[in-house]
Design a protein around this motif. Structure first.
Motif, PDB file in Angstrom:
ATOM      1  N   ALA A  51      39.731  33.867  41.330  1.00 28.27           N
ATOM      2  CA  ALA A  51      40.866  33.701  42.131  1.00 28.27           C
ATOM      3  C   ALA A  51      40.372  34.620  43.348  1.00 28.27           C
ATOM      4  CB  ALA A  51      42.028  34.207  42.350  1.00 28.27           C
ATOM      5  N   VAL A  86      43.922  40.945  48.737  1.00 28.28           N
ATOM      6  CA  VAL A  86      43.358  40.271  48.267  1.00 28.28           C
ATOM      7  C   VAL A  86      43.485  40.148  46.321  1.00 28.28           C
ATOM      8  CG1 VAL A  86      41.704  38.620  47.873  1.00 28.28           C
ATOM      9  CG2 VAL A  86      41.974  39.569  50.025  1.00 28.28           C
ATOM     10  N   PRO A 132      40.435  27.963  56.563  1.00 31.79           N
ATOM     11  CA  PRO A 132      39.209  28.410  57.655  1.00 31.79           C
ATOM     12  C   PRO A 132      39.268  27.211  58.562  1.00 31.79           C
ATOM     13  CG  PRO A 132      38.434  27.611  55.617  1.00 31.79           C
ATOM     14  CD  PRO A 132      40.149  27.207  55.273  1.00 31.79           C
ATOM     15  N   ARG A 171      44.445  32.060  62.406  1.00 32.15           N
ATOM     16  CA  ARG A 171      45.139  32.266  61.290  1.00 32.15           C
ATOM     17  C   ARG A 171      46.703  32.947  61.789  1.00 32.15           C
ATOM     18  NH1 ARG A 171      41.437  37.548  59.251  1.00 32.15           N
ATOM     19  NH2 ARG A 171      39.601  35.807  58.716  1.00 32.15           N
ATOM     20  N   LEU A 225      47.227  29.052  45.865  1.00 24.75           N
ATOM     21  CA  LEU A 225      45.655  29.952  45.134  1.00 24.75           C
ATOM     22  C   LEU A 225      46.454  31.222  45.042  1.00 24.75           C
ATOM     23  CD1 LEU A 225      43.544  28.343  48.038  1.00 24.75           C
ATOM     24  CD2 LEU A 225      43.684  27.473  45.808  1.00 24.75           C
ATOM     25  N   GLU A 254      49.654  41.745  38.754  1.00 22.68           N
ATOM     26  CA  GLU A 254      47.945  40.983  38.730  1.00 22.68           C
ATOM     27  C   GLU A 254      49.376  40.085  40.064  1.00 22.68           C
ATOM     28  OE1 GLU A 254      47.139  38.911  34.859  1.00 22.68           O
ATOM     29  OE2 GLU A 254      48.454  40.218  33.411  1.00 22.68           O
ATOM     30  N   LYS A 255      47.882  40.411  40.957  1.00 25.75           N
ATOM     31  CA  LYS A 255      48.148  39.656  42.017  1.00 25.75           C
ATOM     32  C   LYS A 255      46.790  39.836  42.552  1.00 25.75           C
ATOM     33  CE  LYS A 255      47.827  40.345  46.335  1.00 25.75           C
ATOM     34  NZ  LYS A 255      48.140  39.357  47.350  1.00 25.75           N
ATOM     35  N   HIS A 256      46.031  38.409  42.404  1.00 29.07           N
ATOM     36  CA  HIS A 256      45.103  37.707  43.170  1.00 29.07           C
ATOM     37  C   HIS A 256      45.334  36.123  44.022  1.00 29.07           C
ATOM     38  CE1 HIS A 256      45.470  35.722  39.116  1.00 29.07           C
ATOM     39  NE2 HIS A 256      44.639  36.662  39.055  1.00 29.07           N
ATOM     40  N   GLY A 257      43.305  36.081  44.900  1.00 31.17           N
ATOM     41  CA  GLY A 257      44.009  34.787  44.771  1.00 31.17           C
ATOM     42  C   GLY A 257      44.368  34.779  46.689  1.00 31.17           C
ATOM     43  N   GLY A 258      45.298  35.862  47.469  1.00 31.74           N
ATOM     44  CA  GLY A 258      44.711  35.344  48.611  1.00 31.74           C
ATOM     45  C   GLY A 258      45.870  36.840  48.913  1.00 31.74           C
ATOM     46  N   PRO A 259      45.132  36.836  50.916  1.00 34.10           N
ATOM     47  CA  PRO A 259      46.294  38.487  51.260  1.00 34.10           C
ATOM     48  C   PRO A 259      47.633  37.856  51.795  1.00 34.10           C
ATOM     49  CG  PRO A 259      45.141  36.831  52.477  1.00 34.10           C
ATOM     50  CD  PRO A 259      44.751  35.920  51.789  1.00 34.10           C
ATOM     51  N   VAL A 300      50.287  38.113  50.106  1.00 33.46           N
ATOM     52  CA  VAL A 300      51.722  39.310  49.481  1.00 33.46           C
ATOM     53  C   VAL A 300      51.060  40.145  49.883  1.00 33.46           C
ATOM     54  CG1 VAL A 300      52.556  39.830  47.427  1.00 33.46           C
ATOM     55  CG2 VAL A 300      52.414  37.565  47.716  1.00 33.46           C
ATOM     56  N   GLY A 301      51.467  40.851  50.750  1.00 38.95           N
ATOM     57  CA  GLY A 301      51.910  42.580  51.150  1.00 38.95           C
ATOM     58  C   GLY A 301      52.859  43.262  50.266  1.00 38.95           C
ATOM     59  N   LYS A 302      53.756  44.224  51.291  1.00 38.58           N
ATOM     60  CA  LYS A 302      54.000  45.311  50.808  1.00 38.58           C
ATOM     61  C   LYS A 302      55.616  44.592  50.697  1.00 38.58           C
ATOM     62  CE  LYS A 302      53.468  49.890  51.272  1.00 38.58           C
ATOM     63  NZ  LYS A 302      52.690  50.886  52.214  1.00 38.58           N
ATOM     64  N   MET A 309      55.664  42.009  48.368  1.00 35.84           N
ATOM     65  CA  MET A 309      55.611  42.392  46.355  1.00 35.84           C
ATOM     66  C   MET A 309      57.507  43.230  46.372  1.00 35.84           C
ATOM     67  SD  MET A 309      54.186  42.634  43.979  1.00 35.84           S
ATOM     68  CE  MET A 309      52.379  42.533  44.390  1.00 35.84           C
TER      69      MET A 309
END
Lengths: 243, 327
Positions: A72, A177, B254, B258, B278, B294-299, B301-303, B306
């Motif tokens: 991921a 990420v 991409p 952005r 994703l 557990e956080k993964h896969g993309g940018p 979710v920030g503060k 969350m």
């Protein structure tokens, strides 16, 4: 101490790197784009295949989980649309990990502790292999000690007594990420951890000018990832200058 | 429906065709509404109501069936006795009580997805990568939250007082065996968010678990179990953690600027949403403390995002505390 890196230690794969920090050593190899098996073929993008091998024995559920996380994370930076119906293979061999096999570091801490090394090694190998990335990415481990103090890139002795442990990866631009956190913490602590980790991650590949703004007496403030990659480019272009 | 054949073929598809052909624009079209709504009819931050049934399996020590929308999970807990003399590497003195459960491997969770629960997992196949990583996540969260007390899982023996013992001398107590809990989780129908459903099932099943009274019989040199249900006792559990999973749908690519990208956080995703999202976030709460993120896969979710996720997760925790009281 900044992490120790060897670029292209292996001659056969397209890209490879070893990454060593205070806790773990990881050897990464990248091959791609390759031919993909029919079953895994994706019509509009490259398939990313991650293999993680533990320091001892064969992989089990723990490695499958690490692979899922890495997939991921790397999927979000690799330009997969450039190679449709192809395969990019990333193999990671853990050479040394904290408390050998995670026996001494229970409660999910051993796995979180090894993640940053896996991410960093994979990114360095992907760059070495010339696989297109959307931007740089680096990861760092942050521990929150018993008195609530934050330790960036902690040693083993800090890990054993820590309240919580956070593996954080940031992409260029500051996007969070990956965040794998385990332990006991609240949202306030988490926010501080992410802020510190983001600084450390961005500092790893900041250019010289930005570096000054980033450096605030931190251990990780040195742009270690940029230095390593710049050196590699210089070596690769040495023949041009000599002729 | 008879006149569809005669009317001129329009440029629009039926809903199901749109969803199948271009899942991402289909989801985007829903979320772009002035009142964002998901294809399932839920609001982006709406969780599915869990239905929990316990004690349905008669041959296990504890069991639970959890239904979360169209995801249903069965969990059975089976206790087996591990003789202390058969432990190949007995834990040494300096292993703390807390780590004993993990060190001896007394909790063995296993998630089975190859039951025909979804077309993505063929029945009868060996555990897929996602089943293995689910098993691992459940095991790791069980240990991280120190849910079980080690003395609940130990069977010890106190030597009888012998004649030559002083009146103040305490008789020797030795640990003769341990209970190993095999936690088998079968997903019988999968419509996204297997982890939350499985975790709820594990919690409910552990709460329901009753281990028979077991003791060391010095004459026979073996462990005996009482056949009487009255002698069985439940486990003492610390406060039960709850997990909440979110998927993040983003239009970022991409090939685009952005700044054009939009994203939505979807609570408790179903299978359709999971496939196109994703990025994912899982928050595990135990009271007012976070035990796992557990956080993964993309940018995306920030503060701030969350904060919202954790707020929703604590709502789920309170909801489960209420449900837990009634089971």
């Amino acid at each position: 101490m900044p992490p120790q890196i060897t670029t292209s230690p292996l001659s056969r794969p397209d890209g490879s790197a070893t990454y060593t920090d205070a806790l773990s050593t990881v050897l990464a190899a990248v091959n791609g784009p390759l031919e993909v098996s029919r079953r895994d073929e994706l019509p509009s993008e490259a398939t990313l295949e991650i293999h993680v091998r533990p320091a001892a024995g064969v992989g089990g559920p723990r490695e499958r989980w690490l692979e899922a996380v890495l997939h991921a994370v790397l999927r979000s930076v690799v330009l997969v649309h450039l190679h449709p119906r192809a395969l990019v293979q990333v193999s990671l061999q853990v050479v040394r990990e904290p408390a050998g096999g995670g026996v001494g570091l229970g409660k999910g801490r051993g796995e979180v502790a090894v993640l940053p090394a896996l991410v960093n090694a994979a990114v360095l190998a992907l760059v070495g292999g010339g696989v297109g990335l959307e931007g740089m990415l680096s990861a760092v481990l942050v521990a929150v000690g018993g008195k609530g103090e934050l330790v960036v890139a902690p040693g083993v002795e800090v890990l054993e007594g820590c309240e919580s442990l956070h593996a954080v990866a940031c992409a260029a631009g500051g996007g969070l990420v990956m965040d794998e956190s385990t332990g006991r913490f609240d949202l306030g602590v988490w926010g501080e951890v992410v802020e510190r980790a983001r600084e450390a991650c961005l500092a790893a590949f900041a250019s010289k000018g930005e570096d000054e703004a980033m450096a605030n007496g931190d251990v990780e403030a040195e742009p270690w990832m940029r230095q390593v990659l710049e050196e590699k480019v210089r070596d690769a272009n040495a023949w041009r200058e000599s002729t | 429906m008879a006149d569809t054949a005669t009317s001129a073929p329009g440029l629009s598809f039926p809903r199901a065709t749109f969803a199948k052909l271009t899942p991402a624009p289909f989801l985007q079209a829903h979320l772009k509404q002035p009142q964002p709504i998901r294809p399932s009819g839920r609001k982006p931050d709406e969780l599915r109501e869990p239905v929990i049934n316990t004690g349905s399996l008669s041959h296990s020590n504890g069991s639970a069936v959890v239904r979360l929308g169209d995801t249903s999970v069965v969990c059975g807990v089976r206790g087996e006795i591990l003789l202390a003399s058969e432990v190949p590497h007995p834990p040494n003195e300096d292993v703390s009580e807390e780590d004993l459960v993990e060190n001896l491997g007394l909790l063995v969770p296993n998630v089975e997805l190859s039951t025909g629960c979804s077309p993505a997992y063929l029945p009868g196949n060996p555990p897929s990568n996602s089943a293995q990583s689910l098993s691992w996540r459940i095991g790791s969260l069980l240990h991280a939250s120190s849910l079980l007390r080690p003395d609940d899982l130990t069977i010890s023996y106190t030597e009888p007082k012998s004649a030559d013992m002083g009146p103040d001398e305490e008789p020797n107590t030795t640990v003769k065996a341990y209970w190993t809990l095999y936690i088998d989780i079968l997903c019988i129908s999968l419509d996204g968010n297997c982890f939350d459903a499985a975790w709820m099932a594990v919690m409910a099943a552990l709460k329901d678990t009753k281990l028979p009274k077991a003791w060391w019989d010095a004459d026979r040199e073996s462990i005996l179990c009482s056949p009487h249900a009255n002698d069985a006792r439940g486990l003492t559990l610390n406060s039960l953690p709850s997990t909440t999973t979110f998927a993040v749908f983003s239009t970022a690519s991409p090939l685009k600027q952005r700044s054009e990208a939009e994203s939505w956080v979807l609570a408790d995703p179903d299978a359709f949403e999971e496939e196109i999202c994703l990025e994912s976030v899982t928050v595990a709460l135990q009271g007012d403390k976070i035990v796992r993120i557990e956080k993964h896969g993309g940018p995306r979710v920030g503060k701030e995002a969350m904060d919202a996720c954790v707020a929703l997760a604590s709502k789920r925790w309170e909801q489960l505390q209420k449900l837990g009281g009634s089971v």
